[in-house]
Design an enzyme around this catalytic site. Structure first.
Site, PDB file in Angstrom:
ATOM      1  N   PHE A  30      13.565 -10.548  12.541  1.00  0.00           N
ATOM      2  CA  PHE A  30      15.021 -10.793  11.054  1.00  0.00           C
ATOM      3  C   PHE A  30      14.102 -10.215  10.143  1.00  0.00           C
ATOM      4  O   PHE A  30      13.010  -9.961   9.678  1.00  0.00           O
ATOM      5  CB  PHE A  30      15.920 -11.949  11.610  1.00  0.00           C
ATOM      6  CG  PHE A  30      16.078 -13.111  12.886  1.00  0.00           C
ATOM      7  CD1 PHE A  30      17.815 -11.380  12.188  1.00  0.00           C
ATOM      8  CD2 PHE A  30      16.442 -13.068  13.580  1.00  0.00           C
ATOM      9  CE1 PHE A  30      18.500 -11.943  13.672  1.00  0.00           C
ATOM     10  CE2 PHE A  30      16.388 -12.746  15.070  1.00  0.00           C
ATOM     11  CZ  PHE A  30      17.982 -12.854  15.008  1.00  0.00           C
TER      12      PHE A  30
ATOM     13  N   ASP B 101      11.502  -6.132  16.625  1.00  0.00           N
ATOM     14  CA  ASP B 101      10.603  -6.299  17.424  1.00  0.00           C
ATOM     15  C   ASP B 101      11.586  -7.559  18.171  1.00  0.00           C
ATOM     16  O   ASP B 101      11.462  -8.057  18.666  1.00  0.00           O
ATOM     17  CB  ASP B 101       9.016  -7.137  16.232  1.00  0.00           C
ATOM     18  CG  ASP B 101       8.872  -6.330  15.534  1.00  0.00           C
ATOM     19  OD1 ASP B 101       8.333  -5.737  16.767  1.00  0.00           O
ATOM     20  OD2 ASP B 101       8.274  -6.621  15.202  1.00  0.00           O
TER      21      ASP B 101
ATOM     22  N   HIS C 101      13.927  -7.600   6.882  1.00  0.00           N
ATOM     23  CA  HIS C 101      13.678  -6.137   7.426  1.00  0.00           C
ATOM     24  C   HIS C 101      13.158  -5.283   5.263  1.00  0.00           C
ATOM     25  O   HIS C 101      14.265  -5.935   4.761  1.00  0.00           O
ATOM     26  CB  HIS C 101      13.633  -5.062   7.413  1.00  0.00           C
ATOM     27  CG  HIS C 101      12.855  -3.628   8.260  1.00  0.00           C
ATOM     28  ND1 HIS C 101      12.450  -3.108   6.810  1.00  0.00           N
ATOM     29  CD2 HIS C 101      11.992  -3.260   8.850  1.00  0.00           C
ATOM     30  CE1 HIS C 101      11.684  -2.193   7.534  1.00  0.00           C
ATOM     31  NE2 HIS C 101      11.402  -2.165   8.791  1.00  0.00           N
TER      32      HIS C 101
ATOM     33  N   HIS D 143       4.443  -8.136  10.601  1.00  0.00           N
ATOM     34  CA  HIS D 143       4.735  -7.216  11.051  1.00  0.00           C
ATOM     35  C   HIS D 143       4.135  -6.946  12.749  1.00  0.00           C
ATOM     36  O   HIS D 143       5.170  -7.320  12.724  1.00  0.00           O
ATOM     37  CB  HIS D 143       3.453  -6.747  10.235  1.00  0.00           C
ATOM     38  CG  HIS D 143       2.818  -4.659  10.028  1.00  0.00           C
ATOM     39  ND1 HIS D 143       4.691  -3.645  10.772  1.00  0.00           N
ATOM     40  CD2 HIS D 143       2.606  -3.870  10.149  1.00  0.00           C
ATOM     41  CE1 HIS D 143       4.241  -2.783  10.830  1.00  0.00           C
ATOM     42  NE2 HIS D 143       2.614  -2.797  10.351  1.00  0.00           N
TER      43      HIS D 143
HETATM   44  N1  ACO Z   1      13.411 -15.643   8.291  1.00  0.00           N
HETATM   45  C1  ACO Z   1      14.119 -16.569   7.484  1.00  0.00           C
HETATM   46  N2  ACO Z   1      14.446 -15.866   5.912  1.00  0.00           N
HETATM   47  C2  ACO Z   1      14.134 -15.170   6.127  1.00  0.00           C
HETATM   48  C3  ACO Z   1      13.699 -13.719   6.817  1.00  0.00           C
HETATM   49  C4  ACO Z   1      13.350 -14.456   8.246  1.00  0.00           C
HETATM   50  N3  ACO Z   1      12.645 -13.324   8.994  1.00  0.00           N
HETATM   51  N4  ACO Z   1      13.191 -12.144   6.192  1.00  0.00           N
HETATM   52  C5  ACO Z   1      13.815 -12.399   4.995  1.00  0.00           C
HETATM   53  N5  ACO Z   1      14.312 -13.763   4.725  1.00  0.00           N
HETATM   54  C6  ACO Z   1      14.779 -14.533   3.832  1.00  0.00           C
HETATM   55  C7  ACO Z   1      13.341 -14.192   2.438  1.00  0.00           C
HETATM   56  O1  ACO Z   1      13.037 -16.053   2.467  1.00  0.00           O
HETATM   57  C8  ACO Z   1      14.303 -14.766   1.303  1.00  0.00           C
HETATM   58  O2  ACO Z   1      15.026 -15.325   0.797  1.00  0.00           O
HETATM   59  P1  ACO Z   1      15.279 -16.132  -0.473  1.00  0.00           P
HETATM   60  O3  ACO Z   1      15.695 -14.566  -1.547  1.00  0.00           O
HETATM   61  O4  ACO Z   1      16.093 -17.322  -0.582  1.00  0.00           O
HETATM   62  O5  ACO Z   1      13.849 -16.770  -0.780  1.00  0.00           O
HETATM   63  C9  ACO Z   1      14.974 -13.527   1.539  1.00  0.00           C
HETATM   64  O6  ACO Z   1      15.280 -13.182   2.886  1.00  0.00           O
HETATM   65  C10 ACO Z   1      13.827 -12.360   0.762  1.00  0.00           C
HETATM   66  O7  ACO Z   1      13.140 -12.118   2.186  1.00  0.00           O
HETATM   67  P2  ACO Z   1      11.391 -11.533   1.534  1.00  0.00           P
HETATM   68  O8  ACO Z   1      10.515 -12.317   2.574  1.00  0.00           O
HETATM   69  O9  ACO Z   1      11.050 -11.308   0.117  1.00  0.00           O
HETATM   70  O10 ACO Z   1      11.851  -9.954   2.682  1.00  0.00           O
HETATM   71  P3  ACO Z   1      10.491  -8.654   2.416  1.00  0.00           P
HETATM   72  O11 ACO Z   1      10.389  -7.083   2.433  1.00  0.00           O
HETATM   73  O12 ACO Z   1       9.127  -9.311   1.483  1.00  0.00           O
HETATM   74  O13 ACO Z   1       9.606  -9.070   3.871  1.00  0.00           O
HETATM   75  C11 ACO Z   1      10.073  -9.285   5.900  1.00  0.00           C
HETATM   76  C12 ACO Z   1      10.240  -8.404   5.012  1.00  0.00           C
HETATM   77  C13 ACO Z   1       7.990  -9.573   5.846  1.00  0.00           C
HETATM   78  C14 ACO Z   1      10.144  -8.387   7.467  1.00  0.00           C
HETATM   79  C15 ACO Z   1      10.792 -10.512   5.874  1.00  0.00           C
HETATM   80  O14 ACO Z   1      11.636 -10.105   6.307  1.00  0.00           O
HETATM   81  C16 ACO Z   1       9.622 -11.547   6.877  1.00  0.00           C
HETATM   82  O15 ACO Z   1       9.182 -12.477   6.899  1.00  0.00           O
HETATM   83  N6  ACO Z   1      10.540 -11.293   8.585  1.00  0.00           N
HETATM   84  C17 ACO Z   1      10.138 -11.819   9.686  1.00  0.00           C
HETATM   85  C18 ACO Z   1       9.251 -11.307  10.452  1.00  0.00           C
HETATM   86  C19 ACO Z   1       9.293  -9.971  11.279  1.00  0.00           C
HETATM   87  O16 ACO Z   1      10.504 -10.424  11.844  1.00  0.00           O
HETATM   88  N7  ACO Z   1       8.356  -9.075  11.017  1.00  0.00           N
HETATM   89  C20 ACO Z   1       8.804  -7.859  11.534  1.00  0.00           C
HETATM   90  C21 ACO Z   1       8.614  -6.308  10.524  1.00  0.00           C
HETATM   91  S1  ACO Z   1       9.374  -5.043  11.194  1.00  0.00           S
HETATM   92  C22 ACO Z   1       8.060  -4.623  12.067  1.00  0.00           C
HETATM   93  O17 ACO Z   1       6.401  -4.532  11.606  1.00  0.00           O
HETATM   94  C23 ACO Z   1       8.145  -3.666  13.657  1.00  0.00           C
END
Ligand code: ACO
Length: 367
Positions: free
Chosen positions: A254, A307, A256, A217
């Site tokens: 990256f 972010d 969302h 987050h």
């Molecule tokens: N890097 C690499 N792979 C990613 C990323 C990432 N940043 N984000 C998503 N993916 C991939 C996952 O591994 C997954 O792949 P798969 O289907 O091959 O297993 C797919 O994309 C779906 O991702 P999830 O993690 O299931 O997506 P979810 O909706 O649960 O999570 C989140 C969203 C937490 C933002 C996630 O994208 C993430 O961890 N991002 C990095 C942390 C981040 O930037 N957070 C800031 C959010 S915005 C904010 O708070 C203002």
């Protein structure tokens, strides 16, 4: 066990009804109380957006003056807070220091005020806490708030001793507005859960601060900058991302849950990241960021979230990395408070069910 009704991470689950903001991921649109974020960052100060989120309408001149008067004269914090910061380990994370400080601050504030007034007090005092906490952890004296300054100028004054009203203050204003509110995100939901027990607004904000800290987050803004530093040069960027993805690492800043075709907030701040790079002559972070973004799109079809560009923008503003997530708190407190107030206007305790996958019922022999 029938798991068909279970959605991990509550993805797609409607957990409430809210009039504070609208997130339309298909149209890449984000509205606060009906206003598009593009218009808000162009025409408004963070103080006006704080008023909008809390009161539901943009303030007329007299209402804004009265609001400013209340906020600017309410920045002082009880001396016990400075003592608390002095007793904390200097290397404790600023979000942990802030969480403890807000919990202590709440005990000094009147309990019998309206939640709107409590929300205003937090918006007024949080910058003082964040900056004093940081300065004390660095062996510096805290700076007394100046009631003549607006939210942005005051933040730079409290952090560094020098107020800013220049281009950097404008960019800071944009990031504060974009950080202020975002639907049922994890920290807002945590705040709503907390007050749904009829706990108080301050407890809701403490829960939210703890939730925002995590790198999935709000903590992602710090983690993204640390990643850019680790990559270090444009030449290493593409391979760094490839290696990280092979290791199934999350690339910070990256992806969302809601936005699958890009985050408008990130696009707005990206423009400033480029301009700041050009103005400062330090294009390194911009160049690396562009390469990371291209690789993430090619490899995973993932776009940057807010972010990611904020990280290099704050770095070029010479803000200390460990304060990036607390800076997020400074404006998000208005969104949290608006949601807390809304939750309490039509409250029912938030208490979902779960599926049990533990042991079958078993007998307990006399022991
Ligand atoms: N890097 C690499 N792979 C990613 C990323 C990432 N940043 N984000 C998503 N993916 C991939 C996952 O591994 C997954 O792949 P798969 O289907 O091959 O297993 C797919 O994309 C779906 O991702 P999830 O993690 O299931 O997506 P979810 O909706 O649960 O999570 C989140 C969203 C937490 C933002 C996630 O994208 C993430 O961890 N991002 C990095 C942390 C981040 O930037 N957070 C800031 C959010 S915005 C904010 O708070 C203002």
């Amino acid at each position: 066990m029938d798991t068909s009704s279970y959605k991990p991470g509550l993805e797609g689950v409607i957990a409430g009804i809210s009039a504070v903001s609208m997130v339309d991921a298909e149209k890449n649109e984000l509205l606060y109380r009906g206003y598009d974020i593009h218009d808000l960052v162009k025409h408004c100060s963070m103080d006006e957006v704080a008023y909008l989120l809390l009161y539901g309408e943009l303030p007329e001149r007299a209402a804004l003056e009265a609001f400013n008067q209340r906020i600017r004269t309410d920045r002082e914090v009880p001396p016990a807070l400075y003592e608390l910061f002095r007793t904390m380990p200097n290397n404790a994370h600023p979000m942990d220091r802030l969480k403890a400080a807000v919990a202590l601050l709440a005990m000094f504030l009147p309990e019998d005020e309206s939640n709107l007034r409590k929300a205003e007090r937090l918006y007024a005092k949080l910058p003082t806490l964040v900056c004093a906490s940081w300065r004390i952890s660095q062996g510096q004296e805290p700076i007394a708030p100046d009631s003549s300054l607006d939210h942005n100028a005051s933040f730079f004054h409290l952090l560094t001793g020098t107020p800013r009203t220049d281009y950097l203050a404008h960019v800071f204003n944009v990031t504060q507005i974009l950080y202020a509110e975002h639907g049922f995100n994890a920290s807002t939901f945590a705040a709503r859960v907390t007050v749904s027990t009829l706990s108080d607004l301050y407890s809701g904000v403490v829960s939210a601060i703890g939730t925002l800290k995590g790198p999935l987050h709000g903590g992602a803004n710090e983690a993204a900058m640390e990643m850019l530093q680790e990559i270090g040069s444009p030449e290493s960027a593409q391979q760094w991302v490839r290696d990280a993805l092979v290791q199934k690492k999350k690339i910070m800043g990256f992806g969302h849950r809601e936005y699958k075709h890009g985050d408008e907030r990130a696009k707005i701040v990206k423009g400033y990241a480029k301009e700041l790079a050009e103005r400062t002559g330090n294009t390194l972070w911009w160049e690396i960021s562009e390469l990371v973004e291209a690789e993430m799109l090619a490899a995973k079809k993932l776009h940057p979230n807010l972010d990611f560009p904020v990280a290099s923008v704050y770095y070029l503003m010479e803000l200390p990395i460990p304060v990036y997530t607390p800076i997020f708190v400074l404006s998000r407190t208005t969104g949290w408070s608006a949601h807390i107030i809304e939750q309490l206007e039509n409250n029912r305790i938030i208490r979902p069910g779960h599926l049990y996958n533990g042991l079958e019922k078993r007998s307990l022999a006399p022991r």
